[in-house]
Design a protein around this motif. Structure first.
Motif, PDB file in Angstrom:
ATOM      1  N   UNK A 208      -7.492  -1.325  -2.079  1.00 33.23           N
ATOM      2  CA  UNK A 208      -7.642  -0.063  -0.910  1.00 33.23           C
ATOM      3  C   UNK A 208      -6.823  -0.371   0.198  1.00 33.23           C
ATOM      4  N   UNK A 209      -6.282  -1.741   0.677  1.00 36.55           N
ATOM      5  CA  UNK A 209      -5.418  -1.825   1.539  1.00 36.55           C
ATOM      6  C   UNK A 209      -4.139  -1.075   1.219  1.00 36.55           C
ATOM      7  N   UNK A 210      -3.806  -1.058   0.078  1.00 35.72           N
ATOM      8  CA  UNK A 210      -2.573  -0.284  -0.530  1.00 35.72           C
ATOM      9  C   UNK A 210      -2.507   0.879   0.105  1.00 35.72           C
ATOM     10  N   UNK A 211      -3.430   1.416  -0.112  1.00 35.04           N
ATOM     11  CA  UNK A 211      -3.397   3.179   0.420  1.00 35.04           C
ATOM     12  C   UNK A 211      -3.584   3.374   1.973  1.00 35.04           C
ATOM     13  N   UNK A 212      -3.828   2.267   2.636  1.00 36.57           N
ATOM     14  CA  UNK A 212      -4.095   2.436   4.207  1.00 36.57           C
ATOM     15  C   UNK A 212      -2.808   2.243   4.698  1.00 36.57           C
ATOM     16  N   UNK A 213      -1.894   1.386   3.965  1.00 37.29           N
ATOM     17  CA  UNK A 213      -0.694   1.322   4.278  1.00 37.29           C
ATOM     18  C   UNK A 213       0.482   2.326   4.151  1.00 37.29           C
ATOM     19  N   UNK A 214      -0.075   3.438   3.658  1.00 41.80           N
ATOM     20  CA  UNK A 214       0.848   4.594   3.124  1.00 41.80           C
ATOM     21  C   UNK A 214       1.224   5.437   4.422  1.00 41.80           C
TER      22      UNK A 214
ATOM     23  N   UNK B 129       3.884   8.635  -0.629  1.00 43.91           N
ATOM     24  CA  UNK B 129       3.223   9.013  -1.763  1.00 43.91           C
ATOM     25  C   UNK B 129       3.625   8.128  -2.917  1.00 43.91           C
ATOM     26  N   UNK B 130       4.019   6.833  -2.694  1.00 41.76           N
ATOM     27  CA  UNK B 130       4.867   5.933  -3.858  1.00 41.76           C
ATOM     28  C   UNK B 130       3.540   5.596  -4.592  1.00 41.76           C
ATOM     29  N   UNK B 131       3.902   5.140  -5.931  1.00 45.22           N
ATOM     30  CA  UNK B 131       2.733   4.677  -6.910  1.00 45.22           C
ATOM     31  C   UNK B 131       2.152   3.407  -6.385  1.00 45.22           C
TER      32      UNK B 131
ATOM     33  N   UNK C 204       7.884  -0.546  -0.582  1.00 45.91           N
ATOM     34  CA  UNK C 204       8.592   0.486   0.084  1.00 45.91           C
ATOM     35  C   UNK C 204      10.045   0.325  -0.411  1.00 45.91           C
ATOM     36  N   UNK C 205      10.800   1.398  -0.840  1.00 46.55           N
ATOM     37  CA  UNK C 205      12.291   1.326  -1.551  1.00 46.55           C
ATOM     38  C   UNK C 205      13.386   1.495  -0.348  1.00 46.55           C
ATOM     39  N   UNK C 206      12.893   2.230   0.591  1.00 45.46           N
ATOM     40  CA  UNK C 206      13.939   2.510   1.714  1.00 45.46           C
ATOM     41  C   UNK C 206      13.565   1.419   3.221  1.00 45.46           C
TER      42      UNK C 206
ATOM     43  N   UNK D 287      13.557   9.093   1.907  1.00 46.55           N
ATOM     44  CA  UNK D 287      12.725   8.583   0.756  1.00 46.55           C
ATOM     45  C   UNK D 287      12.145   9.717   0.247  1.00 46.55           C
ATOM     46  N   UNK D 288      12.232  10.148  -1.298  1.00 49.37           N
ATOM     47  CA  UNK D 288      11.643  11.646  -1.692  1.00 49.37           C
ATOM     48  C   UNK D 288      10.116  11.252  -1.852  1.00 49.37           C
ATOM     49  N   UNK D 289       9.509  10.136  -1.679  1.00 45.85           N
ATOM     50  CA  UNK D 289       8.110   9.966  -1.648  1.00 45.85           C
ATOM     51  C   UNK D 289       7.679  10.147  -0.294  1.00 45.85           C
ATOM     52  N   UNK D 290       8.147  10.641   0.813  1.00 42.96           N
ATOM     53  CA  UNK D 290       7.698  10.704   2.093  1.00 42.96           C
ATOM     54  C   UNK D 290       7.080  12.254   1.874  1.00 42.96           C
ATOM     55  N   UNK D 291       5.670  12.391   2.205  1.00 44.99           N
ATOM     56  CA  UNK D 291       5.273  13.650   2.350  1.00 44.99           C
ATOM     57  C   UNK D 291       5.133  13.844   4.148  1.00 44.99           C
ATOM     58  N   UNK D 292       5.902  14.548   4.425  1.00 44.15           N
ATOM     59  CA  UNK D 292       5.945  15.124   6.090  1.00 44.15           C
ATOM     60  C   UNK D 292       4.532  15.361   6.463  1.00 44.15           C
ATOM     61  N   UNK D 293       4.089  15.087   7.680  1.00 46.65           N
ATOM     62  CA  UNK D 293       3.018  15.643   8.315  1.00 46.65           C
ATOM     63  C   UNK D 293       3.572  16.622   9.416  1.00 46.65           C
ATOM     64  N   UNK D 294       2.990  17.654   9.379  1.00 50.02           N
ATOM     65  CA  UNK D 294       3.721  18.833  10.042  1.00 50.02           C
ATOM     66  C   UNK D 294       3.656  18.576  11.829  1.00 50.02           C
ATOM     67  N   UNK D 295       2.558  17.778  12.225  1.00 50.24           N
ATOM     68  CA  UNK D 295       2.522  17.391  13.332  1.00 50.24           C
ATOM     69  C   UNK D 295       3.575  16.282  13.739  1.00 50.24           C
TER      70      UNK D 295
END
Length: 223
Positions: free
Chosen positions: A122-128, A136-138, A143-145, A152-160
């Protein structure tokens, strides 16, 4: 209008044409990079999903004559040709194979997770959550970068957080100008690479904004 697929057009709902559906499917397949065994892009048609529907429903227990009625077939042989029926013998042998493989795996893999393991999950997803959006890493991967999430291609940008991305771009260009004046060649290459990734993230923001606007327009029209 008694149609399942509709879209707002000129302040009214209209049926989505088959050609438009094909365009949607092709676009999504390209974005998802779904390819054939030879690497060529796979193309889907609405009819493919008709076959998938019939296969899933029949293999899920729906009598084939009811599936034929739903599909509008007058001949059961037509429906039979649609459905990818998997022989019970094949399924039985596959399950035997899986059970045999499991006997050779450590029993530790099939136990119930401990409270600590479940909490770590559960903590893994809170650290995203990161400054620019969501990683959005598996699960179970680091963290690779490190702090260079913009690369990082795994970053999903927040428009805010788009203004923050623009601040990073300005700062990077300023650093690049200094590096070019000082002839720090290694620094120049790294900063140029960062700017390339920043441009990709800006394009991602445009797509997300367009998608959000399309979704809002659709909801407003249906309302």
């Amino acid at each position: 209008m008694p149609h399942l697929f509709q879209c707002p057009s000129q302040h009214r709902l209209q049926v989505i044409s088959p050609n438009r559906i094909r365009e949607f499917l092709t676009d999504h397949a390209l974005r998802a990079r779904i390819v054939d065994v030879d690497g060529s892009p796979l193309r889907f048609t609405p009819h493919d999903f008709r076959r998938i529907f019939s296969t899933e429903t029949v293999n899920g227990g729906l009598p084939i004559y009811i599936a034929a009625k739903l599909l509008g077939h007058l001949d059961l042989n037509t429906t039979q040709a649609y459905v990818a029926v998997y022989p019970e013998e094949v399924i039985r042998h596959y399950r035997q194979f899986v059970d045999q493989r499991r006997t050779h795996r450590p029993s530790e893999e099939y136990r119930e997770p401990s409270d600590t393991e479940w909490q770590d999950f559960r903590d893994h997803f809170s650290l995203r959550k990161v400054a620019l959006g969501t990683c959005d890493r598996p699960y179970g991967t680091p963290f690779q970068h490190e702090n260079a999430c913009v690369r990082c291609p795994m970053l999903r940008l927040d428009l805010a957080q788009e203004p923050r991305l623009l601040e990073i771009e300005i700062n990077t260009r300023q650093r690049l100008g200094e590096a070019q004046r000082m002839q720090w060649l290694g620094e120049i290459a790294g900063l140029q690479e960062s700017l390339r990734h920043i441009a990709d993230k800006k394009q991602q923001a445009e797509r997300l904004r367009a998608q959000a606007g399309h979704d809002e327009a659709g909801v407003g029209a249906l309302g």
